[in-house]
Scaffold this active site. Structure first.
Site, PDB file in Angstrom:
ATOM      1  N   TYR A 138       0.842  -1.203   0.000  1.00 54.95           N
ATOM      2  CA  TYR A 138       0.000   0.000   0.000  1.00 54.95           C
ATOM      3  C   TYR A 138       0.879   1.256   0.000  1.00 54.95           C
ATOM      4  O   TYR A 138       0.657   2.192  -0.763  1.00 54.95           O
ATOM      5  CB  TYR A 138      -0.888  -0.037   1.242  1.00 54.95           C
ATOM      6  CG  TYR A 138      -1.847   1.112   1.417  1.00 54.95           C
ATOM      7  CD1 TYR A 138      -2.946   1.272   0.574  1.00 54.95           C
ATOM      8  CD2 TYR A 138      -1.671   2.018   2.463  1.00 54.95           C
ATOM      9  CE1 TYR A 138      -3.843   2.318   0.778  1.00 54.95           C
ATOM     10  CE2 TYR A 138      -2.569   3.053   2.668  1.00 54.95           C
ATOM     11  CZ  TYR A 138      -3.651   3.197   1.826  1.00 54.95           C
ATOM     12  OH  TYR A 138      -4.541   4.226   2.023  1.00 54.95           O
ATOM     13  N   LYS A 142       1.318   4.217  -2.692  1.00 55.80           N
ATOM     14  CA  LYS A 142       1.015   5.619  -2.377  1.00 55.80           C
ATOM     15  C   LYS A 142       2.178   6.536  -2.752  1.00 55.80           C
ATOM     16  O   LYS A 142       1.964   7.609  -3.305  1.00 55.80           O
ATOM     17  CB  LYS A 142       0.649   5.779  -0.893  1.00 55.80           C
ATOM     18  CG  LYS A 142      -0.730   5.215  -0.544  1.00 55.80           C
ATOM     19  CD  LYS A 142      -1.825   5.888  -1.355  1.00 55.80           C
ATOM     20  CE  LYS A 142      -3.217   5.439  -0.974  1.00 55.80           C
ATOM     21  NZ  LYS A 142      -4.261   5.893  -1.920  1.00 55.80           N
TER      22      LYS A 142
END
Ligand code: NAD
Length: 310
Positions: A138, A142
């Site tokens: 994740y 990002k």
């Protein structure tokens, strides 16, 4: 007047963002989209899979929008379970949405996260620009996403803007599989059973924010003067730096018998320990006037009665 397409509109942020944007810009000017739709949906809505660039393009063109708010993503804890699928959705979906913004000359907003930081990041008062090096899929998505949004601004002039959201707390829509979800569950359980078992260990601090502050910040950033935006993708924003026992303390002011116990989940604990305790949001304050209205006590005083009447 703006006309906005929101992807991932059925999620924790999207479901509230769409109604807030509709209050602000008018119902017909905000088009929700997701893989699925609630029966009672009011206002324009399209089924759009963000891994299909043409589907995003067709929805944007059909409604003649001038802005895309791209929310569809797989969150931190879920992404750790299926990292390859997370890459395809988080990076592929973002690239598709940015391409549509480039082709149709649209303004573009997408949220980054405190998850973009990693264990080598300074934990306290984390600067706007610092070491990132995240260790989760994740987080990798990002950071790459922030850079991609910058690239589309510098290379193509797309008006990309974003914030690094902390864990978001709301009584409306349950969270979608992030590491900070405990901070929402603790309120639901406080109301239901006056006790909660936390999967995050004591003294693990992370940044959190109450949803109304998160929604106001999006509108403020969307409407900010572009000449003042130096750090477009993405701004640190911060409101509440808290560990599980801080929520318990705030809840006990209303429910004195509330009990907090721990049963730590090693996967989510490891993710939490790799994230900052609290971010320095001075760039957002200076460049577009970010300001959070809610601290933990004000948020708790609002959350508990709202959940009791759910
Ligand atoms: P969520 O998991 O609650 O919702 C995501 C939505 O995306 C869901 O409604 C899902 O159906 C939809 N979706 C999944 N795959 C899709 C696809 N292929 N096409 C279209 N839609 C699809 O997430 P959220 O909490 O609302 O987060 C929205 C954004 O904000 C994400 O980018 C997330 O990383 C970011 N963010 C959230 C938080 C938080 O605490 N909620 C914190 C930091 C950043």
């Amino acid at each position: 007047m703006k006309k906005i397409l929101v992807t991932g509109a059925m999620g924790q942020i999207g479901s509230e963002l769409v109604s807030t944007l509709r209050e602000h810009y008018g119902t017909s000017n905000v088009i929700g989209s997701d893989l699925w739709q609630k029966d009672e949906e009011e206002g324009p809505f399209e089924i759009v899979d963000v891994t299909d660039e043409k589907a995003i393009y067709d929805a944007a063109k059909k409604h003649n929008v001038d802005t895309i708010m791209h929310l569809a993503a797989l969150l931190s804890a879920k992404a750790e379970a299926v990292p390859q699928i997370a890459w395809d959705l988080n990076m592929g979906g973002l690239m598709n949405a940015l391409e549509v913004a480039r082709e149709l000359e649209l303004q573009f907003f997408t949220p980054s996260s405190i998850g973009a930081f990693g264990p080598a990041t300074p934990k306290k008062n984390t600067p706007q620009e610092t070491v990132m090096r995240p260790t989760t899929m994740y987080g990798v998505n990002k950071v790459a996403g922030e850079l991609l949004c910058d690239y589309y601004f510098y290379r193509y002039g797309v008006d990309t803007r974003g914030v690094r959201y902390p864990g978001l707390i709301s009584y409306v829509t349950p969270p979608g599989g992030g590491t900070t979800d405990y901070a929402v569950e603790i309120y639901y359980e406080a109301v239901k059973s006056k006790k909660y078992t936390s999967y995050i260990a004591a003294e693990t601090y992370m940044d959190m924010m109450y949803m109304p502050d998160a929604l106001n910040s999006i509108i403020k950033l969307l409407e900010a003067d572009p000449d003042k935006l130096v750090h477009r993708n993405a701004y640190n924003i911060s409101a509440i730096s808290a560990a599980p026992e801080d929520f318990a303390k705030a809840i006990r002011k209303h429910i004195p018998e509330f009990e907090l116990t721990y049963n730590v989940d090693p996967v989510r604990q490891k993710i939490a320990e790799s994230w900052p305790d609290n971010l320095d949001s001075s760039a957002a304050e200076q460049e577009w006037g970010f300001k959070a209205e809610y601290d933990i006590d004000r948020m708790t005083a609002e959350m508990l009665p709202k959940l009791r009447t759910k």
